[in-house]
Design an enzyme around this catalytic site. Structure first.
Site, PDB file in Angstrom:
ATOM      1  N   SER A   9      39.078  -7.321  43.642  1.00 18.61           N
ATOM      2  CA  SER A   9      39.628  -5.958  43.614  1.00 18.61           C
ATOM      3  C   SER A   9      40.932  -6.000  42.838  1.00 18.61           C
ATOM      4  O   SER A   9      41.781  -6.858  43.082  1.00 18.61           O
ATOM      5  CB  SER A   9      39.905  -5.476  45.039  1.00 18.61           C
ATOM      6  OG  SER A   9      40.876  -4.447  45.011  1.00 18.61           O
ATOM      7  N   HIS A  34      35.582  -4.923  41.741  1.00 18.56           N
ATOM      8  CA  HIS A  34      35.683  -3.926  42.810  1.00 18.56           C
ATOM      9  C   HIS A  34      36.826  -2.976  42.485  1.00 18.56           C
ATOM     10  O   HIS A  34      37.963  -3.401  42.287  1.00 18.56           O
ATOM     11  CB  HIS A  34      35.935  -4.670  44.127  1.00 18.56           C
ATOM     12  CG  HIS A  34      35.984  -3.807  45.335  1.00 18.56           C
ATOM     13  ND1 HIS A  34      34.849  -3.381  45.994  1.00 18.56           N
ATOM     14  CD2 HIS A  34      37.025  -3.279  46.012  1.00 18.56           C
ATOM     15  CE1 HIS A  34      35.193  -2.642  47.036  1.00 18.56           C
ATOM     16  NE2 HIS A  34      36.515  -2.555  47.067  1.00 18.56           N
ATOM     17  N   ASP A  36      38.990   0.271  43.660  1.00 16.57           N
ATOM     18  CA  ASP A  36      39.361   1.045  44.846  1.00 16.57           C
ATOM     19  C   ASP A  36      39.966   2.388  44.455  1.00 16.57           C
ATOM     20  O   ASP A  36      41.128   2.462  44.051  1.00 16.57           O
ATOM     21  CB  ASP A  36      40.379   0.247  45.672  1.00 16.57           C
ATOM     22  CG  ASP A  36      39.739  -0.951  46.348  1.00 16.57           C
ATOM     23  OD1 ASP A  36      38.785  -0.760  47.122  1.00 16.57           O
ATOM     24  OD2 ASP A  36      40.188  -2.089  46.087  1.00 16.57           O
ATOM     25  N   MET A  38      41.445   5.792  45.618  1.00 15.76           N
ATOM     26  CA  MET A  38      42.047   6.417  46.817  1.00 15.76           C
ATOM     27  C   MET A  38      42.654   7.755  46.424  1.00 15.76           C
ATOM     28  O   MET A  38      43.306   7.872  45.384  1.00 15.76           O
ATOM     29  CB  MET A  38      43.142   5.521  47.386  1.00 15.76           C
ATOM     30  CG  MET A  38      42.680   4.123  47.740  1.00 15.76           C
ATOM     31  SD  MET A  38      43.958   3.208  48.601  1.00 15.76           S
ATOM     32  CE  MET A  38      43.275   1.545  48.556  1.00 15.76           C
ATOM     33  N   HIS A  67      34.555   1.679  45.071  1.00 16.57           N
ATOM     34  CA  HIS A  67      34.796   1.996  46.484  1.00 16.57           C
ATOM     35  C   HIS A  67      35.580   3.301  46.553  1.00 16.57           C
ATOM     36  O   HIS A  67      36.778   3.321  46.283  1.00 16.57           O
ATOM     37  CB  HIS A  67      35.588   0.822  47.104  1.00 16.57           C
ATOM     38  CG  HIS A  67      35.877   0.977  48.559  1.00 16.57           C
ATOM     39  ND1 HIS A  67      36.684   0.093  49.246  1.00 16.57           N
ATOM     40  CD2 HIS A  67      35.465   1.899  49.465  1.00 16.57           C
ATOM     41  CE1 HIS A  67      36.754   0.464  50.508  1.00 16.57           C
ATOM     42  NE2 HIS A  67      36.029   1.574  50.669  1.00 16.57           N
ATOM     43  N   MET A  69      37.426   5.803  48.407  1.00 21.64           N
ATOM     44  CA  MET A  69      38.136   6.165  49.648  1.00 21.64           C
ATOM     45  C   MET A  69      38.683   7.569  49.432  1.00 21.64           C
ATOM     46  O   MET A  69      39.890   7.773  49.230  1.00 21.64           O
ATOM     47  CB  MET A  69      39.240   5.148  49.924  1.00 21.64           C
ATOM     48  CG  MET A  69      38.711   3.848  50.510  1.00 21.64           C
ATOM     49  SD  MET A  69      39.862   2.491  50.349  1.00 21.64           S
ATOM     50  CE  MET A  69      39.465   1.950  48.692  1.00 21.64           C
ATOM     51  N   MET A 137      34.268  -2.663  56.459  1.00 25.12           N
ATOM     52  CA  MET A 137      35.713  -2.819  56.234  1.00 25.12           C
ATOM     53  C   MET A 137      36.271  -3.743  57.313  1.00 25.12           C
ATOM     54  O   MET A 137      36.136  -3.456  58.504  1.00 25.12           O
ATOM     55  CB  MET A 137      36.432  -1.465  56.321  1.00 25.12           C
ATOM     56  CG  MET A 137      36.101  -0.461  55.234  1.00 25.12           C
ATOM     57  SD  MET A 137      36.478  -1.014  53.567  1.00 25.12           S
ATOM     58  CE  MET A 137      38.226  -1.363  53.640  1.00 25.12           C
ATOM     59  N   ASP A 175      34.905  -6.195  53.035  1.00 23.79           N
ATOM     60  CA  ASP A 175      36.092  -5.784  52.267  1.00 23.79           C
ATOM     61  C   ASP A 175      37.333  -5.786  53.157  1.00 23.79           C
ATOM     62  O   ASP A 175      37.417  -5.029  54.116  1.00 23.79           O
ATOM     63  CB  ASP A 175      35.867  -4.373  51.691  1.00 23.79           C
ATOM     64  CG  ASP A 175      36.996  -3.935  50.764  1.00 23.79           C
ATOM     65  OD1 ASP A 175      37.898  -4.748  50.470  1.00 23.79           O
ATOM     66  OD2 ASP A 175      36.967  -2.767  50.328  1.00 23.79           O
TER      67      ASP A 175
END
Ligand code: DX5
Ligand code: ZN
Length: 222
Positions: A9, A34, A36, A38, A67, A69, A137, A175
């Site tokens: 990540s 990966h 992320d 957000m 991913h 979020m 998670m 993760d």
């Protein structure tokens, strides 16, 4: 034991030279990247969105494990399916998880579903036939560099049994807080993919050295 994939990540990478950092993961033998995303709503933090993902698509051939979020992922998945191998959405973030998973697949990507530490496996039992990946998670999402919550590995083991006994082919991704010291334990619990953020991007060693250490720990099994 199954072959475990490593998915660095970029959350703790140096964002001022991101292309270089991503290439280092590719050259160091990462299996996936990966990413992320957000939104400041589903989690307090804000990272980046699809514009950056598309820019990174031009600098690496690593498959993207995205991913999300974000709240209401149904409004956003369409921005990511083209660049991604897998788009992962949180079951807590939508009232209509099966519809979102279906729209990811219709967009041409694999569909992943993620569970926060406080969410029981029961929340996704009805979706196991619709997913390519389940992400457990092992931290509360929002930041890199946190400590893995050991009780979540028990959830991974139960999920492994559920998938195997139900004849489901979905992969399990872990993760949060994965390090050299616990990578083999995660694999033994049933993980197929390990997200590695601060254990790959840190000031102690190079990306390649860190990936090699994680592989060695997995090979050794401890
Ligand atoms: C946190 C992210 C993780 C994070 C992992 O919400 O989902 O992917 O980058 O970082 P480490 O491996 O440092 O826990
Ligand atoms: Zn993540």
């Amino acid at each position: 034991m199954r072959t475990v994939q490593l998915a660095p990540s970029i959350l703790t990478a140096d964002f001022s030279r991101l292309a270089e950092e991503v290439r280092a993961a590719e050259e160091g033998g990462a299996d996936l990247l990966h990413l992320d995303v957000m939104d400041g709503r589903f989690v307090p933090n804000i990272t980046f969105g699809h514009a950056l993902v598309e820019a990174l698509r031009k600098v690496t051939s690593l498959p993207f494990d995205i991913h999300l979020m974000v709240a209401e992922p149904e409004r956003q998945v369409g921005f990511y399916t083209e660049a991604a191998k897998t788009v992962n959405v949180h079951v807590e973030a939508t009232d209509h998880i099966n519809r979102v998973l279906d729209s990811i697949r219709k967009g041409g990507a694999e569909a992943g579903v993620c569970l926060n530490p406080g969410t029981p496996l029961a929340a996704i039992e009805e979706s196991l036939g619709e997913v390519d990946q389940v992400m457990v998670m092992t931290i509360n999402p929002g930041w890199g560099g946190q400590k893995l919550i050991p009780a979540q590995l028990e959830k991974v083991s139960r999920l492994r049994t559920l998938l195997d006994e139900g004849g489901h082919a979905a992969r399990i991704e872990v993760d949060g807080g994965v390090k050299v010291e616990n990578a083999a334990t995660c694999a033994a619990a049933g993980a197929d993919v390990l997200v590695c953020g601060s254990s790959v991007y840190n000031d102690r060693s190079s990306v390649a050295e860190n990936l090699a250490s994680l592989r060695a720990a997995l090979a050794k099994g401890s």
